[in-house]
Design a protein around this motif. Structure first.
Motif, PDB file in Angstrom:
ATOM      1  N   UNK A 197       0.843  -1.201   0.000  1.00 55.97           N
ATOM      2  CA  UNK A 197       0.000   0.000   0.000  1.00 55.97           C
ATOM      3  C   UNK A 197       0.876   1.248   0.000  1.00 55.97           C
ATOM      4  N   UNK A 198       1.880   1.266   0.882  1.00 56.92           N
ATOM      5  CA  UNK A 198       2.764   2.436   0.953  1.00 56.92           C
ATOM      6  C   UNK A 198       3.473   2.649  -0.378  1.00 56.92           C
ATOM      7  N   UNK A 199       3.942   1.547  -0.979  1.00 57.23           N
ATOM      8  CA  UNK A 199       4.645   1.646  -2.254  1.00 57.23           C
ATOM      9  C   UNK A 199       3.710   2.226  -3.320  1.00 57.23           C
ATOM     10  N   UNK A 200       2.475   1.732  -3.327  1.00 57.62           N
ATOM     11  CA  UNK A 200       1.522   2.174  -4.346  1.00 57.62           C
ATOM     12  C   UNK A 200       1.182   3.654  -4.167  1.00 57.62           C
ATOM     13  N   UNK A 201       0.955   4.061  -2.920  1.00 58.51           N
ATOM     14  CA  UNK A 201       0.654   5.474  -2.671  1.00 58.51           C
ATOM     15  C   UNK A 201       1.856   6.327  -3.077  1.00 58.51           C
ATOM     16  N   UNK A 202       3.052   5.829  -2.779  1.00 62.26           N
ATOM     17  CA  UNK A 202       4.267   6.547  -3.171  1.00 62.26           C
ATOM     18  C   UNK A 202       4.334   6.744  -4.678  1.00 62.26           C
ATOM     19  N   UNK A 203       4.044   5.672  -5.418  1.00 61.87           N
ATOM     20  CA  UNK A 203       4.058   5.754  -6.883  1.00 61.87           C
ATOM     21  C   UNK A 203       3.015   6.765  -7.360  1.00 61.87           C
ATOM     22  N   UNK A 204       1.807   6.694  -6.781  1.00 55.14           N
ATOM     23  CA  UNK A 204       0.730   7.589  -7.209  1.00 55.14           C
ATOM     24  C   UNK A 204       1.086   9.041  -6.924  1.00 55.14           C
ATOM     25  N   UNK A 205       1.689   9.297  -5.756  1.00 55.37           N
ATOM     26  CA  UNK A 205       2.090  10.672  -5.433  1.00 55.37           C
ATOM     27  C   UNK A 205       3.205  11.123  -6.368  1.00 55.37           C
ATOM     28  N   UNK A 206       4.161  10.246  -6.629  1.00 52.17           N
ATOM     29  CA  UNK A 206       5.271  10.573  -7.524  1.00 52.17           C
ATOM     30  C   UNK A 206       4.763  10.960  -8.899  1.00 52.17           C
ATOM     31  N   UNK A 207       3.846  10.147  -9.420  1.00 55.20           N
ATOM     32  CA  UNK A 207       3.272  10.410 -10.740  1.00 55.20           C
ATOM     33  C   UNK A 207       2.561  11.762 -10.739  1.00 55.20           C
ATOM     34  N   UNK A 208       1.811  12.031  -9.670  1.00 57.32           N
ATOM     35  CA  UNK A 208       1.050  13.275  -9.585  1.00 57.32           C
ATOM     36  C   UNK A 208       1.982  14.488  -9.569  1.00 57.32           C
ATOM     37  N   UNK A 209       3.044  14.396  -8.780  1.00 56.13           N
ATOM     38  CA  UNK A 209       3.978  15.521  -8.686  1.00 56.13           C
ATOM     39  C   UNK A 209       4.662  15.762 -10.036  1.00 56.13           C
ATOM     40  N   UNK A 210       5.137  14.681 -10.667  1.00 55.65           N
ATOM     41  CA  UNK A 210       5.812  14.824 -11.958  1.00 55.65           C
ATOM     42  C   UNK A 210       4.869  15.432 -12.987  1.00 55.65           C
ATOM     43  N   UNK A 211       3.638  14.937 -13.028  1.00 60.59           N
ATOM     44  CA  UNK A 211       2.672  15.447 -13.998  1.00 60.59           C
ATOM     45  C   UNK A 211       2.365  16.921 -13.740  1.00 60.59           C
TER      46      UNK A 211
END
Lengths: 294, 400
Positions: free
Chosen positions: A84-98
């Protein structure tokens, strides 16, 4: 703020019409509401109920005896926490980059580019949406391959497959969903406000910070809902470019299809749901959702 | 805004409390230990009547070709003309998907691998098959009959279709000396760090167990599908160690092909058909072997749904697909050893059966065919084995 902006209606000397819809008009709501309640909320309810069942560990058939063990497993199993933490991390990373990529481009499209350029950019941004998700993901698989183009350009220092590759691929896939709302937010701001800011002696930096940024924020927030929730549920890109990593979607898929444990999968699928709800709550707390709706 | 944040936090707190309160009451999900381990009683057909005009199948890709993939590859239309049974085939990607599809009750038959068959048999999803009614059954390889994955107490639950081994495959340019042991993918100090591939399914635990059976005899592993808690943990520990060296896992054979061709993978487990596809593409050349420790493999069986709406058509199909010519066609299209011994005379490539060791009893014996792990050990050694559900959980935890 609204007082400063002349609306079309006032200029034309008309009062905005506030007529109530005829009773028959409510019929318009029937199909979407039926869809919402039966197809959407109905399936969610089934999911919730089945999360309280269990399976026979031998034949894998669902046993309809109520248990909360599935939710217990979801909360206590360290695997689910890590993923879950990894997935949230990925989702936040994607959001910030976008967001970082979308803001300058949207600002350019809305305020700098001429009409032709704007259309060209709009086409460029939306064209990838016409291509299949899988084609795009596999294109990134090709780009990131050992001895692939990125490897060649960087002299053998390509990041290869893994979580960073997943973040990059997802950022690419969801970028249009961020650019469009941010562009819309910028485009809604009348150019006169930029001029007013400049006339009052603000440097372009100050205008950006104090005028543009607050006005663009609702657009970023709206876009981030797309990028965040789409990334949270994605389990295909990570299979293509993620190397050996797994995200929440893969674990849910594994429980449902591989383990045949539909109740546990149902309980697990409440994790992304809760995370998205929390994200929406957080956005609501900043007040952007109301601003957007206004 | 502050109030909102607070209320949101409070809401969350309540939710968390409620959930943790619930979870402390019961954490056991299901048992299955005291169950009577017998499939539901059903009797096999005694004669095949006239076809019902329709046949719904769950198949592996390539098992029911009707000319839509390649116009010259078609054994469905001739079957339809001969029997009047209209075939409707649903392709499944994994054994687990097959089990799920068969449980819908919409299908008459399935080409099940050994890791799906027992689940279907014991859940009563498939019926016993009277092999006397299938003429071509007589000439099927003897080593495929009455096996633990397709029969219970001497009663066959289907007709064998074909089989293959999970072979150690390597890129000949990158791996200079031909490997002879699975140690090349399991050793912690492998020179192929980050370039190893493994099959992405809990059933791959058996590969690790098989390796441990030979390299760590003190664990006492006799059958890679009958693992006690301790043996399973040892296999998982080995897979965890391997995980550090794995570049990516594959479960879709096209991904395995691509992974070898792009250089992402230089060594790992795969199937003969994958190696053939890679070598035919000529981007890289790969070699395959069944290493000294032996190998796991798969053996497919055509099974009849317990509540089949068109059982006669399914009997017709089982006879059709195992007839020498058709069985040869399927085997060549898919890349596997045909179950039908007479199929070897019908293949277009005369060395085909040699390549796949189709009638090689000794080769076939080296292979430990996929079967569903159960609490009641599948090798009959006791009832303290770990079941598939546990394998799935441990597999996910291993991948982390």
């Amino acid at each position: 703020m609204t007082a400063l902006v002349p609306t079309e209606n006032l200029r034309a000397g008309r009062r905005p019409s506030r007529r109530r819809p005829a009773p028959l008009g409510y019929l318009l709501l029937l199909p979407p509401l039926a869809w919402l309640f039966i197809a959407y909320l109905g399936s969610m309810a089934v999911l919730l109920v089945s999360a309280f069942w269990s399976v026979d560990s031998f034949t894998g058939q669902v046993v309809r005896v109520t248990t909360t063990g599935n939710f217990g497993a979801v909360l206590h199993d360290p695997l689910f926490r890590t993923v879950t933490l990894r997935t949230v991390g990925v989702a936040l990373g994607v959001t910030v980059i976008d967001a970082l990529l979308a803001v300058p481009l949207a600002l350019f499209m809305a305020k700098v580019a001429g009409p032709r350029m704007r259309i060209a950019l709009m086409v460029a941004v939306t064209t990838p949406l016409w291509a299949s998700y899988l084609v795009k993901a596999y294109a990134w698989r090709g780009l990131l391959a050992p001895n692939g183009p990125l490897d060649w350009i960087t002299g053998g220092h390509s990041i290869g497959y893994g979580l960073p590759a997943t973040v990059i691929t997802l950022s690419y896939l969801w970028l249009p969903y961020m650019i469009l709302p941010v562009y819309a937010a910028f485009a809604r701001v009348p150019s006169s406000m930029w001029e007013a800011s400049a006339d009052l002696g603000a440097t372009s930096g100050t205008t950006l910070r104090r005028i543009a940024a607050p006005l663009a924020f609702p657009g970023i927030a709206a876009g981030s809902i797309f990028t965040f929730s789409l990334s949270l549920g994605d389990y295909i890109a990570v299979q293509i470019v993620g190397g050996k990593s797994q995200l929440l979607g893969n674990v849910i898929y594994g429980q449902l299809v591989t383990a045949n444990d539909q109740p546990l999968a149902a309980a697990l699928s409440f994790v992304p749901l809760v995370v998205v709800l929390l994200y929406l709550f957080a956005l609501r707390a900043t007040g952007t959702l109301e601003q957007e709706a206004r | 805004m502050k109030i909102r944040l607070k209320s949101a936090a409070a809401l969350l707190g309540v939710a968390t409390l409620a959930l943790s309160a619930c979870s402390s009451s019961t954490t056991t999900t299901s048992s299955g230990g005291t169950k009577d381990i017998k499939p539901p009683t059903m009797s096999a057909a005694t004669k095949v009547g006239t076809g019902e005009g329709k046949l719904n199948l769950v198949v592996w890709a390539g098992y029911a070709e009707d000319g839509s993939s390649d116009t010259s590859v078609d054994w469905v239309h001739p079957f339809e003309q001969q029997t009047g049974c209209q075939v409707n085939a649903k392709v499944a990607g994994t054994s687990d998907e097959m089990v799920q599809l068969m449980r819908t009750g919409d299908y008459d038959g399935v080409s099940a691998s050994g890791d799906a068959t027992l689940r279907l048999i014991y859940a009563g999803n498939v019926a016993p098959v009277n092999t006397d009614l299938v003429d071509n059954y007589k000439t099927i390889s003897g080593f495929l009959k009455n096996q633990p994955w397709n029969s219970v107490d001497g009663q066959m639950y289907g007709v064998p279709h074909g089989w293959g081994a999970n072979v150690l495959t390597w890129n000949k340019a990158e791996v200079k000396t031909a490997p002879t042991s699975w140690s090349s993918v399991f050793d912690a100090t492998t020179p192929y760090h980050g370039k190893i591939t493994a099959y992405d399914s809990p059933i791959y635990i058996a590969d690790a167990a098989l390796y441990l059976a030979k390299t760590k005899p003190e664990l006492g592993i006799k059958d890679p599908y009958s693992l006690t808690e301790k043996q399973l943990d040892a296999a998982i520990a080995l897979l965890k160690q391997q995980n550090a060296n794995v570049g990516e896992y594959w479960s879709d054979y096209t991904k395995a092909v691509q992974s070898f061709e792009s250089g992402s993978t230089v060594i790992g487990t795969s199937w003969q058909v994958i190696a053939n596809l890679i070598n035919a593409d000529k981007k890289v050349q790969v070699g395959t072997t069944v290493p000294a420790e032996g190998a796991t493999g798969w053996s497919d069986t055509w099974m009849l749904a317990a509540k089949a709406a068109h059982p006669n058509c399914m009997y017709e199909w089982m006879n059709w697909i195992t007839s020498p010519k058709v069985n040869a066609e399927v085997a060549e299209w898919f890349g596997e050893a045909p179950a039908q011994t007479l199929a070897c005379d019908q293949t277009s490539d005369k060395s085909f059966c040699d390549t796949y060791h189709a009638t090689d009893d000794a080769y076939a014996k080296q292979i430990h065919y996929w079967t569903t792990p159960q609490k009641q050990c599948v090798d009959g050694s006791g009832s303290d084995c770990t079941d598939y559900a546990e394998w799935v959980t441990k597999w996910q935890q291993m991948k982390g």
